[in-house]
Motif scaffolding. Structure first.
Motif, PDB file in Angstrom:
ATOM      1  N   GLY A  67       0.840  -1.180   0.000  1.00  0.00           N
ATOM      2  CA  GLY A  67       0.000   0.000   0.000  1.00  0.00           C
ATOM      3  C   GLY A  67       0.876   1.230   0.000  1.00  0.00           C
ATOM      4  N   GLN A  68       0.753   2.083  -1.018  1.00  0.00           N
ATOM      5  CA  GLN A  68       1.601   3.267  -1.140  1.00  0.00           C
ATOM      6  C   GLN A  68       0.770   4.529  -0.944  1.00  0.00           C
ATOM      7  OE1 GLN A  68       3.433   3.054  -5.010  1.00  0.00           O
ATOM      8  NE2 GLN A  68       5.042   1.674  -4.297  1.00  0.00           N
ATOM      9  N   ARG A  69       1.212   5.386  -0.014  1.00  0.00           N
ATOM     10  CA  ARG A  69       0.550   6.679   0.152  1.00  0.00           C
ATOM     11  C   ARG A  69       1.256   7.711  -0.711  1.00  0.00           C
ATOM     12  NH1 ARG A  69      -3.444   7.170   3.377  1.00  0.00           N
ATOM     13  NH2 ARG A  69      -3.806   5.714   5.098  1.00  0.00           N
ATOM     14  N   GLN A  70       0.499   8.458  -1.500  1.00  0.00           N
ATOM     15  CA  GLN A  70       1.064   9.482  -2.368  1.00  0.00           C
ATOM     16  C   GLN A  70       0.612  10.860  -1.900  1.00  0.00           C
ATOM     17  OE1 GLN A  70      -0.448   7.938  -6.174  1.00  0.00           O
ATOM     18  NE2 GLN A  70       1.631   7.369  -6.679  1.00  0.00           N
ATOM     19  N   MET A  71       1.505  11.836  -2.028  1.00  0.00           N
ATOM     20  CA  MET A  71       1.180  13.194  -1.605  1.00  0.00           C
ATOM     21  C   MET A  71       0.005  13.725  -2.426  1.00  0.00           C
ATOM     22  SD  MET A  71       3.834  16.377  -1.264  1.00  0.00           S
ATOM     23  CE  MET A  71       4.986  15.328  -0.401  1.00  0.00           C
ATOM     24  N   PHE A  72      -0.991  14.251  -1.733  1.00  0.00           N
ATOM     25  CA  PHE A  72      -2.166  14.861  -2.364  1.00  0.00           C
ATOM     26  C   PHE A  72      -2.938  13.856  -3.216  1.00  0.00           C
ATOM     27  CE2 PHE A  72       1.183  18.239  -2.389  1.00  0.00           C
ATOM     28  CZ  PHE A  72       0.755  18.865  -1.218  1.00  0.00           C
ATOM     29  N   ALA A  73      -2.846  12.572  -2.922  1.00  0.00           N
ATOM     30  CA  ALA A  73      -3.571  11.569  -3.696  1.00  0.00           C
ATOM     31  C   ALA A  73      -3.996  10.440  -2.769  1.00  0.00           C
ATOM     32  CB  ALA A  73      -2.692  11.016  -4.822  1.00  0.00           C
ATOM     33  N   ALA A  74      -4.969   9.655  -3.227  1.00  0.00           N
ATOM     34  CA  ALA A  74      -5.459   8.536  -2.439  1.00  0.00           C
ATOM     35  C   ALA A  74      -4.408   7.441  -2.345  1.00  0.00           C
ATOM     36  CB  ALA A  74      -6.737   7.989  -3.084  1.00  0.00           C
ATOM     37  N   LYS A  75      -4.564   6.592  -1.341  1.00  0.00           N
ATOM     38  CA  LYS A  75      -3.649   5.468  -1.165  1.00  0.00           C
ATOM     39  C   LYS A  75      -3.725   4.543  -2.371  1.00  0.00           C
ATOM     40  CE  LYS A  75      -2.423   1.823   2.112  1.00  0.00           C
ATOM     41  NZ  LYS A  75      -2.758   1.182   3.394  1.00  0.00           N
ATOM     42  N   ARG A  76      -2.553   4.111  -2.842  1.00  0.00           N
ATOM     43  CA  ARG A  76      -2.472   3.272  -4.040  1.00  0.00           C
ATOM     44  C   ARG A  76      -2.042   1.867  -3.643  1.00  0.00           C
ATOM     45  NH1 ARG A  76       2.292   3.266  -7.973  1.00  0.00           N
ATOM     46  NH2 ARG A  76       1.588   2.087  -9.773  1.00  0.00           N
ATOM     47  N   THR A  77      -2.739   0.856  -4.138  1.00  0.00           N
ATOM     48  CA  THR A  77      -2.413  -0.534  -3.846  1.00  0.00           C
ATOM     49  C   THR A  77      -1.664  -1.142  -5.021  1.00  0.00           C
ATOM     50  OG1 THR A  77      -4.370  -0.784  -2.453  1.00  0.00           O
ATOM     51  CG2 THR A  77      -3.347  -2.795  -3.277  1.00  0.00           C
ATOM     52  N   VAL A  78      -0.510  -1.761  -4.725  1.00  0.00           N
ATOM     53  CA  VAL A  78       0.317  -2.379  -5.762  1.00  0.00           C
ATOM     54  C   VAL A  78       0.403  -3.878  -5.484  1.00  0.00           C
ATOM     55  CG1 VAL A  78       2.602  -2.470  -6.827  1.00  0.00           C
ATOM     56  CG2 VAL A  78       1.674  -0.277  -6.063  1.00  0.00           C
ATOM     57  N   HIS A  79      -0.058  -4.677  -6.437  1.00  0.00           N
ATOM     58  CA  HIS A  79       0.032  -6.134  -6.324  1.00  0.00           C
ATOM     59  C   HIS A  79       1.381  -6.559  -6.902  1.00  0.00           C
ATOM     60  CE1 HIS A  79      -4.150  -6.468  -5.070  1.00  0.00           C
ATOM     61  NE2 HIS A  79      -4.453  -5.596  -6.021  1.00  0.00           N
ATOM     62  N   ALA A  80       2.407  -6.571  -6.037  1.00  0.00           N
ATOM     63  CA  ALA A  80       3.772  -6.854  -6.491  1.00  0.00           C
ATOM     64  C   ALA A  80       3.930  -8.298  -6.947  1.00  0.00           C
ATOM     65  CB  ALA A  80       4.766  -6.548  -5.373  1.00  0.00           C
ATOM     66  N   VAL A  81       3.278  -9.227  -6.240  1.00  0.00           N
ATOM     67  CA  VAL A  81       3.314 -10.654  -6.593  1.00  0.00           C
ATOM     68  C   VAL A  81       1.895 -11.203  -6.466  1.00  0.00           C
ATOM     69  CG1 VAL A  81       4.276 -12.933  -6.049  1.00  0.00           C
ATOM     70  CG2 VAL A  81       5.682 -10.878  -5.744  1.00  0.00           C
ATOM     71  N   SER A  82       1.399 -11.834  -7.522  1.00  0.00           N
ATOM     72  CA  SER A  82       0.021 -12.326  -7.535  1.00  0.00           C
ATOM     73  C   SER A  82      -0.018 -13.808  -7.902  1.00  0.00           C
ATOM     74  CB  SER A  82      -0.827 -11.526  -8.540  1.00  0.00           C
ATOM     75  OG  SER A  82      -0.862 -10.154  -8.204  1.00  0.00           O
ATOM     76  N   ASP A  83      -0.271 -14.642  -6.903  1.00  0.00           N
ATOM     77  CA  ASP A  83      -0.519 -16.068  -7.098  1.00  0.00           C
ATOM     78  C   ASP A  83       0.586 -16.753  -7.917  1.00  0.00           C
ATOM     79  OD1 ASP A  83      -2.075 -18.319  -6.610  1.00  0.00           O
ATOM     80  OD2 ASP A  83      -3.110 -18.158  -8.538  1.00  0.00           O
ATOM     81  N   VAL A  84       1.817 -16.586  -7.495  1.00  0.00           N
ATOM     82  CA  VAL A  84       2.969 -17.150  -8.204  1.00  0.00           C
ATOM     83  C   VAL A  84       3.316 -18.523  -7.623  1.00  0.00           C
ATOM     84  CG1 VAL A  84       5.466 -16.906  -8.568  1.00  0.00           C
ATOM     85  CG2 VAL A  84       3.946 -14.957  -8.926  1.00  0.00           C
ATOM     86  N   SER A  85       3.478 -19.506  -8.519  1.00  0.00           N
ATOM     87  CA  SER A  85       3.837 -20.868  -8.103  1.00  0.00           C
ATOM     88  C   SER A  85       4.915 -21.422  -9.024  1.00  0.00           C
ATOM     89  CB  SER A  85       2.617 -21.795  -8.153  1.00  0.00           C
ATOM     90  OG  SER A  85       1.582 -21.346  -7.307  1.00  0.00           O
ATOM     91  N   PHE A  86       5.909 -22.098  -8.454  1.00  0.00           N
ATOM     92  CA  PHE A  86       6.937 -22.792  -9.230  1.00  0.00           C
ATOM     93  C   PHE A  86       7.706 -23.721  -8.315  1.00  0.00           C
ATOM     94  CE2 PHE A  86       8.828 -18.793  -7.770  1.00  0.00           C
ATOM     95  CZ  PHE A  86      10.009 -19.226  -7.150  1.00  0.00           C
ATOM     96  N   ALA A  87       8.477 -24.613  -8.913  1.00  0.00           N
ATOM     97  CA  ALA A  87       9.342 -25.520  -8.156  1.00  0.00           C
ATOM     98  C   ALA A  87      10.699 -25.580  -8.840  1.00  0.00           C
ATOM     99  CB  ALA A  87       8.717 -26.914  -8.067  1.00  0.00           C
ATOM    100  N   ILE A  88      11.755 -25.781  -8.036  1.00  0.00           N
ATOM    101  CA  ILE A  88      13.117 -25.921  -8.572  1.00  0.00           C
ATOM    102  C   ILE A  88      13.694 -27.227  -8.044  1.00  0.00           C
ATOM    103  CG2 ILE A  88      15.364 -24.828  -8.897  1.00  0.00           C
ATOM    104  CD1 ILE A  88      14.183 -22.196  -8.000  1.00  0.00           C
ATOM    105  N   ARG A  89      14.200 -28.046  -8.955  1.00  0.00           N
ATOM    106  CA  ARG A  89      14.803 -29.312  -8.557  1.00  0.00           C
ATOM    107  C   ARG A  89      16.243 -29.098  -8.093  1.00  0.00           C
ATOM    108  NH1 ARG A  89      13.620 -32.331 -14.070  1.00  0.00           N
ATOM    109  NH2 ARG A  89      13.739 -30.156 -14.758  1.00  0.00           N
ATOM    110  N   ARG A  90      16.742 -30.056  -7.350  1.00  0.00           N
ATOM    111  CA  ARG A  90      18.128 -29.987  -6.893  1.00  0.00           C
ATOM    112  C   ARG A  90      19.054 -29.979  -8.103  1.00  0.00           C
ATOM    113  NH1 ARG A  90      19.906 -30.128  -2.113  1.00  0.00           N
ATOM    114  NH2 ARG A  90      17.906 -30.858  -1.289  1.00  0.00           N
ATOM    115  N   GLY A  91      20.000 -29.041  -8.130  1.00  0.00           N
ATOM    116  CA  GLY A  91      20.926 -28.930  -9.250  1.00  0.00           C
ATOM    117  C   GLY A  91      20.391 -28.173 -10.441  1.00  0.00           C
ATOM    118  N   GLU A  92      19.164 -27.634 -10.339  1.00  0.00           N
ATOM    119  CA  GLU A  92      18.536 -26.909 -11.460  1.00  0.00           C
ATOM    120  C   GLU A  92      18.660 -25.401 -11.255  1.00  0.00           C
ATOM    121  OE1 GLU A  92      14.224 -26.727 -13.813  1.00  0.00           O
ATOM    122  OE2 GLU A  92      14.256 -27.166 -11.670  1.00  0.00           O
ATOM    123  N   THR A  93      18.707 -24.672 -12.382  1.00  0.00           N
ATOM    124  CA  THR A  93      18.645 -23.206 -12.342  1.00  0.00           C
ATOM    125  C   THR A  93      17.361 -22.757 -13.024  1.00  0.00           C
ATOM    126  OG1 THR A  93      21.055 -22.991 -12.428  1.00  0.00           O
ATOM    127  CG2 THR A  93      19.775 -21.053 -12.996  1.00  0.00           C
TER     128      THR A  93
END
Length: 557
Positions: free
Chosen positions: A297-323
């Protein structure tokens, strides 16, 4: 510009910038006596000359000498610099102030530090005009609006009243370009203007500079270490090493048929979009991230509070030895994902499992002994290392906190420094005594000190020269093979991702929009955003000699 037209330009016009026999002397105690030695450069109207070389080659100091802005203790000890036939070295400081901005414009690498943080954008552009006595306040405002529009910034009426921190990195760089063009200079110097930008913004800035060069018939001195950028924008190329020019020619000649061994070495280190052969990996999962969410939640001068969805429902897996590569533009959420995984940032919801341990629901006290299982290599090794402590002390700190004796920690620190290619004596040196690439090796050694299961590399090579970058990537591969590390590799550079990653996940506005094996993603991207990213990679069709040889060998097999 073709080679034929270039020959015509050089034959029929005088150079805008002519540097002859330039020598720049470094202060006592430097690693060499001269930053530049007997350097010759000529740049013609409508021509972009790229000056290429690693850090310390002298390319940026040659530009600063042209501007008469050499740092204290560094001085021009020989040669001449002529702009439109006028010897700049003979001018007084007052006369030179009149030349800067009016006749020579300069774009610096980091726009946030080049702009005044407490002045509005419009005031900063107007100031350039006012210092040189151009027009009235009303005409300067009109010119500022015109420049903001010309460099492609949206909503000029809003931009002119904004402060630098309210703009993105690409927008700030456009503002710096507008200021450099305010007085329509004959020469534009661009010092690594796209190094820190993501590929789409980088492509836009390169196109903007090329368009402005054509429109204003400027001469452009473009300083870079990125041969992909050279491929996109250069008419001529000058390769520098240790302050000396080792090769010069048209872009086609230098990139297609390099004559000097150093040029070939630099080109050979350029990562390409041809991935290495796929590896066989174990099925064991080292890291599993499910339904991760983070909102600010970001407050801006002279403006309403702004909501930023930085990460939305992210899923993944990494195996051993994998990049797994995590790519996307600035603001896509990729670094936030990495910091949530290591819990430098607390996620709102979602699960994070390292091996058989779920770490998202642990208290900070419970998490502390488990932090060794996930370690991080940061983008800026100078900023992430304590400047008042030896690198040995920085590497030992985590081991001592986890029960090792001082002697054991020191012995292990020396082993790790040798593992990353540094001498044992480095253990007693301080961060400022190392080069950027060496500091990044120290950062890797520190991250490996607790034998982690997962390594998060957050833009770990983005600020390095291509040859140093190549060495660090090779090091990460070797360490991964030896220790079985799972690596989450966060980057905006798709060429690096192509060489380093087994799979690539693409993020846009906080969402994971595509995840494929590297070879499949590069050859058959599914999402429109992925296609746009790939199309924006500068010099994406470049293939150095080592890559060409590998492709030929694969085809023969």
């Amino acid at each position: 510009m073709t080679s034929a037209s270039m020959r015509t330009v050089q034959a029929s016009t005088a150079p805008v910038l002519e540097i002859e026999g330039l020598s720049i002397e470094l202060p006592a105690g430097a690693d060499r006596s001269h930053a530049a030695k007997n350097l010759d450069i000529r740049i013609y109207p409508g021509q972009t000359t790229c000056i290429v070389g690693e850090s310390g080659s002298g390319k940026s100091l040659a530009a600063l000498a042209t501007m008469r802005l050499l740092p204290e203790g560094v001085r021009m000890s020989g040669g001449a610099i002529r702009l439109n036939g006028q010897n700049l070295a003979a001018l007084t400081e007052a006369q030179m102030r009149g030349v800067r901005g009016r006749d020579i414009g300069m774009i610096f690498q980091e726009p946030l530090t080049a702009l005044n943080p407490v002045m509005r954008i419009g005031d900063q552009i107007r100031e350039v005009l006012e210092v040189h006595g151009q027009g009235s306040r009303a005409s300067r405002t009109a010119k500022a609006m015109e420049l903001i529009t010309e460099v492609g910034l949206p909503e000029p009426a809003r931009i002119i009243r904004a402060f630098p921190h309210e703009l993105s990195g690409g927008q700030r760089q456009r503002v710096v370009i507008a200021m450099a063009l305010a007085l329509e200079p004959r020469l534009l110097i661009a010092d690594e203007p796209t190094t820190a930008l993501d590929v789409t913004t980088q492509a836009q800035i390169l196109k903007l500079i090329a368009d402005l060069r054509e429109r204003h018939h400027m001469a452009v001195m473009f300083i870079t270490h990125d041969f992909g950028v050279v491929r996109e924008i250069a008419d001529r190329v000058i390769v520098m090493r240790h302050g000396e020019r080792v090769e010069e020619g048209s872009a086609r000649e230098v990139l297609g048929n390099p004559q000097h061994a150093y040029t070939r070495q630099l080109l050979d280190a350029v990562p390409t979009m041809v991935p290495p052969p796929a590896r066989r990996l174990p099925e064991e999962e080292a890291l599993v991230v499910s339904n991760l969410n983070k909102t600010y939640g970001q407050r801006q001068m002279f403006a309403a509070k702004r909501t930023v969805h930085a990460v939305s429902d992210v899923s993944f897996a990494i195996r051993r030895g994998e990049t797994l590569g995590l790519v996307g533009e600035s603001g896509s959420g990729k670094s936030t994902v990495g910091r949530c995984v290591i819990r430098l940032i607390e996620p709102d919801t979602g699960t994070i499992r390292v091996g058989d341990l779920q770490i998202d629901n642990l208290s900070l006290r419970e998490l502390r002994p488990q932090r060794r299982r996930v370690q991080m290599v940061f983008q800026d090794p100078f900023g992430s290392l304590d400047q008042r402590r030896t690198v040995g002390a920085s590497i030992s700190e985590g081991m001592i906190a986890n029960g090792a004796s001082t002697a054991q920690a020191r012995a292990r620190s020396i082993e790790l420094l040798e593992l990353v290619g540094l001498q044992p004596a480095a253990v007693d040196r301080y961060p400022h005594e190392f080069s950027g690439g060496q500091r990044q090796r120290v950062g890797i050694a520190r991250a490996l000190a607790l034998n982690p299961d997962v390594l998060i590399a957050d833009e770990a090579v983005s600020a390095l020269d291509v040859s140093v970058q190549y060495q660090v990537l090779q090091l990460l591969r070797e360490v991964q093979a030896r220790m079985g590390l799972a690596i989450l590799f966060v980057t905006h550079d798709l060429r690096v991702a192509a060489q380093m990653c087994d799979r690539i996940a693409v993020m846009q506005k906080g969402k994971l929009v595509e995840l494929q094996d590297t070879r499949d993603l590069l050859s058959s991207p599914r999402h429109a955003y992925t296609k746009a990213l790939l199309a924006s990679v500068p010099g994406h069709d470049m293939m150095p000699l080592r890559e060409a040889a590998r492709v030929v060998a694969e085809e023969a097999a």
